[in-house]
Design a protein around this motif. Structure first.
Motif, PDB file in Angstrom:
ATOM      1  N   ILE A 100       0.830  -1.208   0.000  1.00 44.38           N
ATOM      2  CA  ILE A 100       0.000   0.000   0.000  1.00 44.38           C
ATOM      3  C   ILE A 100       0.864   1.259   0.000  1.00 44.38           C
ATOM      4  CG2 ILE A 100      -1.650   1.323   1.384  1.00 44.38           C
ATOM      5  CD1 ILE A 100      -2.867  -1.339   2.266  1.00 44.38           C
ATOM      6  N   ARG A 101       1.943   1.257   0.803  1.00 47.36           N
ATOM      7  CA  ARG A 101       2.852   2.408   0.809  1.00 47.36           C
ATOM      8  C   ARG A 101       3.494   2.610  -0.559  1.00 47.36           C
ATOM      9  NH1 ARG A 101       4.163   0.797   6.273  1.00 47.36           N
ATOM     10  NH2 ARG A 101       5.830  -0.536   5.484  1.00 47.36           N
ATOM     11  N   GLU A 102       3.852   1.528  -1.208  1.00 42.72           N
ATOM     12  CA  GLU A 102       4.455   1.621  -2.542  1.00 42.72           C
ATOM     13  C   GLU A 102       3.474   2.235  -3.537  1.00 42.72           C
ATOM     14  OE1 GLU A 102       7.295   1.359  -5.443  1.00 42.72           O
ATOM     15  OE2 GLU A 102       7.514   1.020  -3.279  1.00 42.72           O
ATOM     16  N   GLU A 103       2.204   1.828  -3.436  1.00 47.85           N
ATOM     17  CA  GLU A 103       1.196   2.388  -4.330  1.00 47.85           C
ATOM     18  C   GLU A 103       0.977   3.873  -4.052  1.00 47.85           C
ATOM     19  OE1 GLU A 103      -0.322   1.018  -6.888  1.00 47.85           O
ATOM     20  OE2 GLU A 103       0.825  -0.824  -6.598  1.00 47.85           O
ATOM     21  N   GLU A 104       1.037   4.271  -2.780  1.00 51.43           N
ATOM     22  CA  GLU A 104       0.883   5.685  -2.437  1.00 51.43           C
ATOM     23  C   GLU A 104       2.068   6.502  -2.931  1.00 51.43           C
ATOM     24  OE1 GLU A 104       0.322   5.727   1.752  1.00 51.43           O
ATOM     25  OE2 GLU A 104      -1.829   5.207   1.638  1.00 51.43           O
ATOM     26  N   ARG A 105       3.280   5.944  -2.812  1.00 49.88           N
ATOM     27  CA  ARG A 105       4.456   6.649  -3.345  1.00 49.88           C
ATOM     28  C   ARG A 105       4.347   6.828  -4.848  1.00 49.88           C
ATOM     29  NH1 ARG A 105       7.444   3.693   0.648  1.00 49.88           N
ATOM     30  NH2 ARG A 105       7.826   2.009  -0.854  1.00 49.88           N
ATOM     31  N   ARG A 107       1.613   7.155  -6.567  1.00 51.86           N
ATOM     32  CA  ARG A 107       0.650   8.224  -6.856  1.00 51.86           C
ATOM     33  C   ARG A 107       1.234   9.598  -6.584  1.00 51.86           C
ATOM     34  NH1 ARG A 107      -3.035   4.391  -4.691  1.00 51.86           N
ATOM     35  NH2 ARG A 107      -2.844   5.305  -2.611  1.00 51.86           N
ATOM     36  N   LEU A 108       2.063   9.708  -5.490  1.00 55.70           N
ATOM     37  CA  LEU A 108       2.650  11.005  -5.157  1.00 55.70           C
ATOM     38  C   LEU A 108       3.646  11.478  -6.208  1.00 55.70           C
ATOM     39  CD1 LEU A 108       3.238  10.602  -1.303  1.00 55.70           C
ATOM     40  CD2 LEU A 108       1.592  12.104  -2.428  1.00 55.70           C
ATOM     41  N   PHE A 109       4.454  10.561  -6.711  1.00 54.39           N
ATOM     42  CA  PHE A 109       5.486  10.942  -7.671  1.00 54.39           C
ATOM     43  C   PHE A 109       5.026  10.868  -9.125  1.00 54.39           C
ATOM     44  CE2 PHE A 109       8.043   9.756  -3.957  1.00 54.39           C
ATOM     45  CZ  PHE A 109       8.849  10.879  -3.847  1.00 54.39           C
ATOM     46  N   SER A 110       3.768  10.598  -9.311  1.00 48.58           N
ATOM     47  CA  SER A 110       3.275  10.490 -10.692  1.00 48.58           C
ATOM     48  C   SER A 110       2.920  11.835 -11.297  1.00 48.58           C
ATOM     49  CB  SER A 110       2.046   9.574 -10.724  1.00 48.58           C
ATOM     50  OG  SER A 110       1.000  10.154  -9.977  1.00 48.58           O
ATOM     51  N   HIS A 111       2.863  12.921 -10.454  1.00 52.91           N
ATOM     52  CA  HIS A 111       2.497  14.254 -10.960  1.00 52.91           C
ATOM     53  C   HIS A 111       3.756  14.940 -11.495  1.00 52.91           C
ATOM     54  CE1 HIS A 111      -1.430  13.765  -9.164  1.00 52.91           C
ATOM     55  NE2 HIS A 111      -0.839  13.431  -8.032  1.00 52.91           N
ATOM     56  N   SER A 112       4.007  14.862 -12.741  1.00 51.86           N
ATOM     57  CA  SER A 112       5.151  15.503 -13.385  1.00 51.86           C
ATOM     58  C   SER A 112       4.661  16.308 -14.587  1.00 51.86           C
ATOM     59  CB  SER A 112       6.183  14.468 -13.806  1.00 51.86           C
ATOM     60  OG  SER A 112       5.584  13.518 -14.662  1.00 51.86           O
TER      61      SER A 112
END
Length: 223
Positions: A100-105, A107-112
């Motif tokens: 779950i933490r990996e999936e959240e990371r 999503r956080l770093f996907s905004h480029s």
């Protein structure tokens, strides 16, 4: 004994419920869902442990020491299964939380920027697809293992119930035979006392007969 059977049935039902929650825990997709299922799992496994402890207390109170061996073996098997559930829960907690933490990371770093996103989209899509396929494969494998464990628990539950019924039937037959043996012993003692009484009566009859003969002879032929 009926109380002990009732607790056994509750323990096996609770074990199946715990494994069902564990399966749902492996399939959790977000932290909120995971926390809710995990809370239910902790309550269920604590109740499972309480039932096993209660069964052990009832066995020590109501089962004779000479008949306690079979129940002791069953208690050991139940505690082993409980410990296995604890281990599986710890493993699921670590691995699913990390996932779950990996999936959240991600999503956080996907905004480029749009340009960077367009360049990386094919690579990211391929990698994400591969990871998703791997996670899905692992979840299917874990689901299959849990389903097998639930089925084995159900079969073990039915086998133990049959064994418990056989033990009860043997115990009832033993008590019945003990009553027959006691009755037979009483009859033999009564027969022995009656035989002694008959022997005494026969001896007294002979004594009376000879005494009568002697009296008649003495009267007819006085010396």
């Amino acid at each position: 004994m009926e109380k002990i059977k009732g607790i056994q049935r509750e323990i096996y039902k609770q074990d199946i419920f715990v494994k069902t929650l564990l399966k749902q825990l492996w399939e959790a997709k977000d932290q909120e869902n995971f926390n809710s299922i995990n809370s239910d799992y902790i309550d269920a496994i604590n109740n499972h442990k309480f039932l096993i402890d209660d069964l052990e207390r009832k066995v020590n109170l109501f089962i004779k020491p000479s008949e306690r061996e079979a129940m002791t073996s069953e208690l050991e098997a139940l505690r082993y299964q409980l410990e296995s559930n604890y281990k599986n829960h710890r493993k699921a907690t670590c691995e699913v939380r990390e996932m779950i933490r990996e999936e959240e990371r991600k999503r956080l770093f996907s905004h480029s920027s749009d340009e960077t996103e367009l360049r990386r989209r094919p690579v990211v899509s391929k990698t994400a697809g591969q990871r998703a396929a791997n996670v899905t494969s692992d979840l299917h494998r874990i689901r299959s293992l849990l389903a097998d464990q639930v089925e084995r628990s159900r079969l073990s539950y039915e086998a133990l119930l049959r064994s418990s019924d056989n033990v009860n039937q043997i115990r009832e037959e033993f008590h019945s035979m003990r009553g027959v043996i006691s009755h037979s012993k009483s009859l033999l003692n009564k027969y022995g006392r009656r035989e002694i009484t008959d022997n005494i009566l026969i001896i007294l009859s002979f004594v009376f007969f000879y005494a009568t003969c002697a009296y008649i002879i003495w009267k007819r032929y006085p010396f």
